[in-house]
Scaffold this active site. Sequence first.
Site, PDB file in Angstrom:
ATOM      1  N   HIS A 285       0.848  -1.196   0.000  1.00 29.37           N
ATOM      2  CA  HIS A 285       0.000   0.000   0.000  1.00 29.37           C
ATOM      3  C   HIS A 285       0.878   1.238   0.000  1.00 29.37           C
ATOM      4  CE1 HIS A 285      -3.187   2.790   1.150  1.00 29.37           C
ATOM      5  NE2 HIS A 285      -3.961   1.895   0.581  1.00 29.37           N
TER       6      HIS A 285
ATOM      7  N   ASP B  16      -8.086  -5.158  -0.608  1.00 26.68           N
ATOM      8  CA  ASP B  16      -8.522  -5.915  -1.781  1.00 26.68           C
ATOM      9  C   ASP B  16      -8.263  -7.406  -1.627  1.00 26.68           C
ATOM     10  OD1 ASP B  16      -9.454  -3.750  -3.399  1.00 26.68           O
ATOM     11  OD2 ASP B  16      -7.377  -3.120  -3.539  1.00 26.68           O
TER      12      ASP B  16
HETATM   13  C1  LIG Z   1       0.062  -0.523  -3.872  1.00 23.80           C
HETATM   14  C2  LIG Z   1       1.468  -0.440  -4.473  1.00 23.80           C
HETATM   15  C3  LIG Z   1       1.365   0.219  -5.852  1.00 23.80           C
HETATM   16  C4  LIG Z   1       2.318   0.399  -3.555  1.00 23.80           C
HETATM   17  O1  LIG Z   1       3.547   0.470  -4.151  1.00 23.80           O
HETATM   18  P1  LIG Z   1       4.804   1.200  -3.497  1.00 23.80           P
HETATM   19  O2  LIG Z   1       4.373   2.378  -2.713  1.00 23.80           O
HETATM   20  O3  LIG Z   1       5.778   1.381  -4.588  1.00 23.80           O
HETATM   21  O4  LIG Z   1       5.331   0.191  -2.457  1.00 23.80           O
HETATM   22  P2  LIG Z   1       6.638   0.362  -1.652  1.00 23.80           P
HETATM   23  O5  LIG Z   1       7.357   1.626  -1.978  1.00 23.80           O
HETATM   24  O6  LIG Z   1       6.285   0.119  -0.244  1.00 23.80           O
HETATM   25  O7  LIG Z   1       7.485  -0.851  -2.212  1.00 23.80           O
HETATM   26  C5  LIG Z   1       8.604  -1.286  -1.507  1.00 23.80           C
HETATM   27  C6  LIG Z   1       9.156  -2.483  -2.164  1.00 23.80           C
HETATM   28  O8  LIG Z   1       8.204  -3.543  -2.066  1.00 23.80           O
HETATM   29  C7  LIG Z   1       7.890  -4.034  -3.353  1.00 23.80           C
HETATM   30  N1  LIG Z   1       6.475  -4.328  -3.387  1.00 23.80           N
HETATM   31  C8  LIG Z   1       5.468  -3.491  -3.076  1.00 23.80           C
HETATM   32  N2  LIG Z   1       4.301  -4.122  -3.244  1.00 23.80           N
HETATM   33  C9  LIG Z   1       4.583  -5.373  -3.644  1.00 23.80           C
HETATM   34  C10 LIG Z   1       3.788  -6.473  -3.980  1.00 23.80           C
HETATM   35  N3  LIG Z   1       2.460  -6.400  -3.937  1.00 23.80           N
HETATM   36  N4  LIG Z   1       4.390  -7.597  -4.361  1.00 23.80           N
HETATM   37  C11 LIG Z   1       5.742  -7.683  -4.407  1.00 23.80           C
HETATM   38  N5  LIG Z   1       6.550  -6.658  -4.111  1.00 23.80           N
HETATM   39  C12 LIG Z   1       5.971  -5.514  -3.742  1.00 23.80           C
HETATM   40  C13 LIG Z   1       8.239  -2.925  -4.298  1.00 23.80           C
HETATM   41  O9  LIG Z   1       8.500  -3.429  -5.592  1.00 23.80           O
HETATM   42  C14 LIG Z   1       9.463  -2.356  -3.655  1.00 23.80           C
HETATM   43  O10 LIG Z   1      10.533  -3.187  -3.913  1.00 23.80           O
HETATM   44  P3  LIG Z   1      12.004  -2.584  -4.181  1.00 23.80           P
HETATM   45  O11 LIG Z   1      12.330  -1.792  -2.952  1.00 23.80           O
HETATM   46  O12 LIG Z   1      12.844  -3.801  -4.371  1.00 23.80           O
HETATM   47  O13 LIG Z   1      11.862  -1.734  -5.385  1.00 23.80           O
HETATM   48  C15 LIG Z   1       2.123  -1.833  -4.579  1.00 23.80           C
HETATM   49  O14 LIG Z   1       2.240  -2.376  -3.302  1.00 23.80           O
HETATM   50  C16 LIG Z   1       1.376  -2.777  -5.473  1.00 23.80           C
HETATM   51  O15 LIG Z   1       1.510  -2.693  -6.704  1.00 23.80           O
HETATM   52  N6  LIG Z   1       0.578  -3.703  -4.907  1.00 23.80           N
HETATM   53  C17 LIG Z   1      -0.159  -4.655  -5.705  1.00 23.80           C
HETATM   54  C18 LIG Z   1      -1.439  -4.046  -6.244  1.00 23.80           C
HETATM   55  C19 LIG Z   1      -2.465  -3.828  -5.179  1.00 23.80           C
HETATM   56  O16 LIG Z   1      -2.764  -4.721  -4.416  1.00 23.80           O
HETATM   57  N7  LIG Z   1      -3.055  -2.634  -5.200  1.00 23.80           N
HETATM   58  C20 LIG Z   1      -4.097  -2.263  -4.269  1.00 23.80           C
HETATM   59  C21 LIG Z   1      -3.600  -1.259  -3.306  1.00 23.80           C
HETATM   60  S1  LIG Z   1      -4.825  -0.949  -2.070  1.00 23.80           S
END
Ligand SMILES: CC(C)(COP(=O)(O)OP(=O)(O)OC[C@H]1O[C@@H](n2cnc3c(N)ncnc32)[C@H](O)[C@@H]1OP(=O)(O)O)[C@@H](O)C(=O)NCCC(=O)NCCS
Length: 357
Positions: free
Chosen positions: A242, A294
């Site tokens: 998130h 979700d």
């Molecule tokens: C929601 C989302 C876009 C947030 O992304 P974000 O703010 O970039 O997340 P972070 O900055 O905390 O990410 C930190 C690390 O965790 C990884 N990460 C974050 N969510 C992840 C996931 N669902 N699966 C695997 N890795 C994930 C990122 O790639 C990042 O890795 P890195 O440091 O090696 O580049 C992302 O978590 C995501 O795409 N989730 C899946 C889709 C989803 O469920 N969306 C609904 C949100 S309510």
Amino acid sequence: MSITETRIGKSDEDGSLVYRGYPIKELTDHASFEETAYLITRGALPTRQQLDEFSTSMKTEMAVPQKALDVMKDLGRDAHPIDALRTACSALGSLDRARSVHAQQASIEAKMSVLAANCHRAPKGEKPRTPREGVGLAANLLHMLTDRKPSDYELWVFERALILYMEHDLNASSFTVRVVASTLADPYAAVSAGLASLKGPLHGGANEGAMEMLLSVKEPENVPSFLDGALGAGKKVIGFGHRVYKKFDPRALILKDCLKEILRRRGEDDKLYRLCDAMEREMMQRKGIPANLDFYAAPVFFLLGIEIPLYTPIFAASRVFGWMAHYDEQVTDNKLIRPDATYVGPTNLNYSPIESR
Ligand SMILES: CC(C)(COP(=O)(O)OP(=O)(O)OC[C@H]1O[C@@H](n2cnc3c(N)ncnc32)[C@H](O)[C@@H]1OP(=O)(O)O)[C@@H](O)C(=O)NCCC(=O)NCCS
């Protein structure tokens, strides 16, 4: 107020979520969907009379003009439900240009449930499902989505999910709505834009992706090898992570309990719960990333018998109240949202004739 200030709700990194000053658990423990919708859009919990008036206005506004259903049908059977929903919302805007902003807001708030329930059916040419007399918004939506009578507990859980989806401060779709509202475009235009933003798998589309994933993993025992593959390939695991919550998503905790309780009350095998739990534990262990709303909304909707392509439309049927609260907050004391860009491209280039490029 500045662009990042709001009185509507607030999610925090530590896992807290507040609607209009109420911790989310207060509302999911005690409030109905309509009470929460009133709270979010009006700023305070309603009196009995205010709630009755609100419910009556929603019922009055629910009837969807045939033309809006027809535009969804005209898109054809392969239409994405959110595309159908967005197109119908645009059509409503074109059909309802004369009324006040307030009337237009009530209209789209009430009609979104009916459109959400039909945005998957109408493009396939199926007969529209219509609201019933004498039941609330949540019961009506669930009935239109499934055409079956839920148990009281199932309806209660569905209402909890709707409450949890209603508001989340400056998430992508609400921010989009605010940008459009700041141009003083009408509520239908703002909601159409919000729906466009909700379509993406990183936002509203995640609940559908999460269910497809759970169905493909099938067994709790398959979780480690599934994650080996997904994480090894650098994929994001849908339903995890998130932009705000880094330790846990409070909404996921509430629906996780509901998932367990539905299965317990039905006396069914709890494999789906164990699968989710295994995925959550493994993601936490390997990546320190918590499950989001979700991830747990998906199996709950699945158990309620709702088709997967309707999960994001359900999100919209609830979030529309949050969107309209943001619309109001934006247009009150409005300033056109227009960030000043920092230009980081090349400068002082000379034009070269096309033949010499
Ligand atoms: C929601 C989302 C876009 C947030 O992304 P974000 O703010 O970039 O997340 P972070 O900055 O905390 O990410 C930190 C690390 O965790 C990884 N990460 C974050 N969510 C992840 C996931 N669902 N699966 C695997 N890795 C994930 C990122 O790639 C990042 O890795 P890195 O440091 O090696 O580049 C992302 O978590 C995501 O795409 N989730 C899946 C889709 C989803 O469920 N969306 C609904 C949100 S309510």
